[in-house]
Design an enzyme around this catalytic site. Sequence first.
Site: not given
Length: 493
Positions: A39, A41-42, A66, A101-102, A223
């Site tokens: 996976w 993402n961002d 995720w 996290f991001s 976000e």
Amino acid sequence: MHNHQEQIEKANNEIAKLKERVMNHEWNLHYHVMPQANWMNDPNGFSFFKGEYHLFYQHHPYDPKWGPMHWGHVKSKDLINWEHLPIALAPSEDYDKDGCFSGSAIEKDGKLYLMYTGNVWIEGKLDEDLKQVQALAVSEDGIHFEKIKENPVIAEPPEGDINTFHFRDPKVWKHENTYYVVLGSKTKNNTGQALLYRSRDLINWEFVSVMAKGDGNFGFMWECPDLFELSGSEVLVLSPQGVKPEGNDYHNLHQAGYVIGQLDYQTGQLQYGPYYTLDHGFDFYAPQTMLDDKGRRILIAWMDMWESDMPTQEFGYSGAMTIPRLVTMKEDRLYTLPVPEIEALRLKEVYYDNVMVDGGKSLDDVQGDCLELKVKMEVQNATMFGLKLRVDELTDQETVLHFDKQEGIVSLNRDKSGKGPGGVRKTEVTIEDIVSLHIFIDKSSVEVFINEGEKVLTARIFPTKEAKGISFFADHQMKIESLHKWNLNRSIS
């Protein structure tokens, strides 16, 4: 710290086992950053360090869905040819045990610092069962990162009308001699907002103020905020969750857009104008920008959407990045265009000019599933016109870009694009005598830049290998004034 290295090695080993199979899959993109397996993402930590572009990303190395977030990592000398590096961050400490996290990256004293959100799930009410803090990791070489002993550097959300659970996605920058960070947040009553902090040393942070707050239909959580200066104004890019559809706008699950204004660095208040969407297609979220050594503002985003069906998951991978886009300002709007470096991937040009279209028309050698297309269309008498991409007539597959001159609307339709979610996205666009298009097709994506970056439409599509046709259509006479088509080289190994 040993635990962190162990977690990284474990994750790298998992990816190594799977990467070859994933790379050879038919939907695996050839010139877009993707995970080697599982996976993504961002985009995170998009930055320029020691002569190279670094891009990190949210990554679950153990599953194509995720899960506990790690930071994957690629680097490039030219924004186009990317090299996969070892995973940069893994959950390993009590403050980030359920996910790194991001966040973002900044160079200080010749070292690269990553600032990220540590996430911990706590038993309790859903959506109130998390603790989020901000932490730092540092690297001398831009590859191996150590979490600093002072973590977390921001341990609690500030007092006031600020939700105590959702407090994430730090974007850090330097202004004069001070470091600033903007964080995504919401009020206690679920209105999206952005928080501003400042620091002299990246370690000791002081809360300045709620920098900006939503009003009206502006979502319940902001976000991935990103603040930067462009053409004498400040731009706040953000990804609001929970914006309700209005007309042709806001039909994705979550949005990504920007406001332009002026930031008072003393009070921390941003006075800003209207909210605009950055990409009017289906798959674009959590954009992050960086300033490179040429002074260019470059943006990249996650080329997927939350809760969308991702047909690649059954083949062991999911998620991708857009091509890097150059951001400029024109009449108080952002324009985004592909970075010119992508021209280095071009192979074998096909060129046409002054081709009349009335009804449908295909052109020899204008087809494929990994290509760049530049077209200028002289509208003439046509009121409805456009292109069909990734066409296979036998199986009735096509992805349709349709212009309606009377309404001033362009639409992208993927109802017949193969596997995956269908749907239509529409937006207003200037349709005058000439419409210019710059289209990038990769194995499972399409990005359409209209009128030199006035509007962009991005979509993931999952057609069969046979769907390679391209055709033009018009209800009345239209002229293809010029068309350039190039196949594009694979640039990510």
